[in-house]
Write a protein that holds these residues in place. Sequence first.
Motif, short mmCIF file in Angstrom:
data_model
loop_
_atom_site.label_atom_id
_atom_site.label_comp_id
_atom_site.label_asym_id
_atom_site.label_seq_id
_atom_site.Cartn_x
_atom_site.Cartn_y
_atom_site.Cartn_z
N ARG A 87 0.79 -1.18 -0.11
CA ARG A 87 -0.03 -0.01 -0.04
C ARG A 87 0.74 1.19 0.04
O ARG A 87 0.55 2.21 -0.39
CB ARG A 87 -1.06 -0.01 1.29
CG ARG A 87 -1.94 1.35 1.27
CD ARG A 87 -3.03 1.10 2.23
NE ARG A 87 -4.00 2.20 2.12
CZ ARG A 87 -5.16 2.14 2.92
NH1 ARG A 87 -5.03 1.29 3.95
NH2 ARG A 87 -5.81 3.00 2.64
N CYS A 88 1.85 1.09 0.81
CA CYS A 88 3.13 2.16 0.70
C CYS A 88 4.38 1.72 0.74
O CYS A 88 4.47 0.70 1.19
CB CYS A 88 2.50 3.39 1.94
SG CYS A 88 2.97 2.68 3.29
N SER A 108 1.32 4.75 -2.13
CA SER A 108 1.76 6.15 -1.71
C SER A 108 3.39 5.87 -1.14
O SER A 108 3.84 4.72 -1.04
CB SER A 108 0.95 6.24 -0.24
OG SER A 108 -0.53 6.38 -0.52
N TYR A 126 -2.59 6.52 10.43
CA TYR A 126 -3.14 7.39 9.36
C TYR A 126 -4.01 6.68 8.56
O TYR A 126 -5.16 7.27 8.25
CB TYR A 126 -1.75 7.91 8.41
CG TYR A 126 -2.26 8.55 7.11
CD1 TYR A 126 -2.79 10.07 7.41
CD2 TYR A 126 -2.10 8.12 6.17
CE1 TYR A 126 -3.07 10.60 6.08
CE2 TYR A 126 -2.50 8.65 4.87
CZ TYR A 126 -2.89 9.92 4.82
OH TYR A 126 -3.26 10.57 3.66
N TYR A 127 -3.75 5.49 8.16
CA TYR A 127 -4.60 4.61 7.29
C TYR A 127 -5.98 4.09 7.94
O TYR A 127 -6.84 3.85 7.32
CB TYR A 127 -3.86 3.38 6.62
CG TYR A 127 -3.16 3.85 5.43
CD1 TYR A 127 -3.79 4.79 4.37
CD2 TYR A 127 -1.72 3.49 5.23
CE1 TYR A 127 -2.80 4.95 3.36
CE2 TYR A 127 -1.00 4.06 4.38
CZ TYR A 127 -1.42 4.65 3.27
OH TYR A 127 -0.71 5.19 2.12
#
Length: 128
Positions: A87-88, A108, A126-127
């Motif tokens: 995801r990042c 990201s 954050y997510y």
Amino acid sequence: MAYKIAVASSDGIYSDLEFGMADQFYIYDVDDNARIKFSEIREWKPKEDDTLNELKDPTVYSEFCGNQGNRCGKGSEEKVKLLEDCRCIICTHIGPKMSKQFTVRGISIFDIEGELEPIIKRIAEYYK
């Protein structure tokens, strides 16, 4: 929804590598409750024959720029494929061309240097 975070790290303790200089990425799984678990180390190795040809004759490849690591863009597609399920990505720096390759895939990029544990916890929150 559970996801993966990739970190460019030389030791698994700190985010301390630029994306292009990283030959390994520490992968962490994050669950729906933002619980973090180390999963694996993924290694990226340039094709040996490409590296040897560049050392013998830098004009063999038009993309050769003289920088160490993957800073010229050579092998970039392989690195993208290596991390495309994440995801990042966390690293100290990533160039605009590589960043765009991840962004168009919905991945990201976080340019952060420091101790991994608090960085990953902040991103997981954050997510969440």
